[in-house]
Design a protein around this motif. Structure first.
Motif, PDB file in Angstrom:
ATOM      1  N   GLU A   1       6.024 -17.398   4.965  1.00 56.39           N
ATOM      2  CA  GLU A   1       7.072 -16.624   5.649  1.00 56.39           C
ATOM      3  C   GLU A   1       7.679 -15.522   4.778  1.00 56.39           C
ATOM      4  OE1 GLU A   1       6.858 -19.958   5.374  1.00 56.39           O
ATOM      5  OE2 GLU A   1       8.874 -20.871   5.191  1.00 56.39           O
ATOM      6  N   ASP A   2       7.291 -15.475   3.513  1.00 53.68           N
ATOM      7  CA  ASP A   2       7.716 -14.364   2.647  1.00 53.68           C
ATOM      8  C   ASP A   2       6.819 -13.145   2.824  1.00 53.68           C
ATOM      9  OD1 ASP A   2       8.367 -16.794   0.092  1.00 53.68           O
ATOM     10  OD2 ASP A   2       9.859 -15.756   1.344  1.00 53.68           O
ATOM     11  N   THR A   3       5.745 -13.288   3.587  1.00 54.35           N
ATOM     12  CA  THR A   3       4.834 -12.173   3.822  1.00 54.35           C
ATOM     13  C   THR A   3       5.557 -11.027   4.516  1.00 54.35           C
ATOM     14  OG1 THR A   3       2.886 -13.585   3.936  1.00 54.35           O
ATOM     15  CG2 THR A   3       2.753 -11.450   5.053  1.00 54.35           C
ATOM     16  N   ALA A   4       5.484  -9.851   3.918  1.00 49.84           N
ATOM     17  CA  ALA A   4       6.191  -8.676   4.444  1.00 49.84           C
ATOM     18  C   ALA A   4       5.884  -7.481   3.550  1.00 49.84           C
ATOM     19  CB  ALA A   4       7.698  -8.913   4.472  1.00 49.84           C
ATOM     20  N   VAL A   5       6.302  -6.318   4.027  1.00 44.88           N
ATOM     21  CA  VAL A   5       6.356  -5.147   3.150  1.00 44.88           C
ATOM     22  C   VAL A   5       7.730  -5.175   2.479  1.00 44.88           C
ATOM     23  CG1 VAL A   5       6.305  -2.638   3.000  1.00 44.88           C
ATOM     24  CG2 VAL A   5       4.804  -3.827   4.621  1.00 44.88           C
TER      25      VAL A   5
ATOM     26  N   ALA B   1       8.731  -7.782   7.971  1.00 40.22           N
ATOM     27  CA  ALA B   1       7.514  -8.412   8.457  1.00 40.22           C
ATOM     28  C   ALA B   1       7.114  -7.763   9.784  1.00 40.22           C
ATOM     29  CB  ALA B   1       7.735  -9.911   8.647  1.00 40.22           C
ATOM     30  N   PRO B   2       5.844  -7.848  10.162  1.00 47.66           N
ATOM     31  CA  PRO B   2       5.400  -7.239  11.418  1.00 47.66           C
ATOM     32  C   PRO B   2       6.200  -7.741  12.611  1.00 47.66           C
ATOM     33  CG  PRO B   2       3.516  -7.892  10.110  1.00 47.66           C
ATOM     34  CD  PRO B   2       4.730  -8.438   9.414  1.00 47.66           C
TER      35      PRO B   2
ATOM     36  N   GLY C   1       7.424   1.180  -0.186  1.00 45.37           N
ATOM     37  CA  GLY C   1       7.115  -0.195   0.174  1.00 45.37           C
ATOM     38  C   GLY C   1       5.852  -0.700  -0.490  1.00 45.37           C
ATOM     39  N   THR C   2       5.796  -2.001  -0.711  1.00 45.57           N
ATOM     40  CA  THR C   2       4.611  -2.651  -1.259  1.00 45.57           C
ATOM     41  C   THR C   2       4.373  -3.941  -0.486  1.00 45.57           C
ATOM     42  OG1 THR C   2       3.556  -3.420  -3.310  1.00 45.57           O
ATOM     43  CG2 THR C   2       5.906  -3.867  -3.084  1.00 45.57           C
ATOM     44  N   GLN C   3       3.112  -4.172  -0.136  1.00 46.47           N
ATOM     45  CA  GLN C   3       2.771  -5.319   0.703  1.00 46.47           C
ATOM     46  C   GLN C   3       2.683  -6.591  -0.127  1.00 46.47           C
ATOM     47  OE1 GLN C   3       2.060  -5.489   4.216  1.00 46.47           O
ATOM     48  NE2 GLN C   3       2.129  -7.698   3.780  1.00 46.47           N
TER      49      GLN C   3
END
Length: 121
Positions: free
Chosen positions: A86-90, A40-41, A114-116
């Motif tokens: 909170e699962d948002t990530a590459v 994640a960022p 990676g996939t977004q």
């Protein structure tokens, strides 16, 4: 070396599902433990799940995510259900030349691009 290409990321609402795929080429797929990591960022890359002789999940995804592999298709999948913001990530696919599953990213020699995955609330 193993070449890895992920697909299946996207935007989904909280509670939804996505399935990630990772296609491998270059070596005997069945001899490799395959893992999924995410970043994640502003955060470090973290272990999600891996499958070799055994299957391991991070506590944060246990019961919601399922890793599977089709050795005939040289592909590993990550089925993600009940997604949370909170699962948002590459999400990255990784391979290591052993069937012993490890959680450390340093143990994996081969990585996809990676996939977004973005989960909206």
């Amino acid at each position: 070396q193993v070449q890895l290409v992920e697909s299946g990321g996207g935007l989904v609402q909280a509670g939804g599902s996505l399935r990630l795929s990772c296609a491998a080429s270059g070596r005997t797929f069945s001899n490799y433990a395959m893992g999924w990591f995410r970043q994640a960022p502003g955060k470090e890359r973290e272990f999600v799940s891996a499958r070799g002789w055994n299957t391991v999940y991070a506590d944060s995804v246990k019961g919601r995510f399922t890793i599977s592999r089709d050795n005939a298709k040289n592909t590993v999948y990550l089925q993600m259900n009940s997604l949370k913001p909170e699962d948002t990530a590459v999400y990255y696919c990784a391979a290591r030349a052993s069937n012993v599953v490890l959680r450390s990213a340093n143990a994996y020699d081969n990585w996809g691009q990676g996939t977004q995955v973005t989960v909206s609330s």
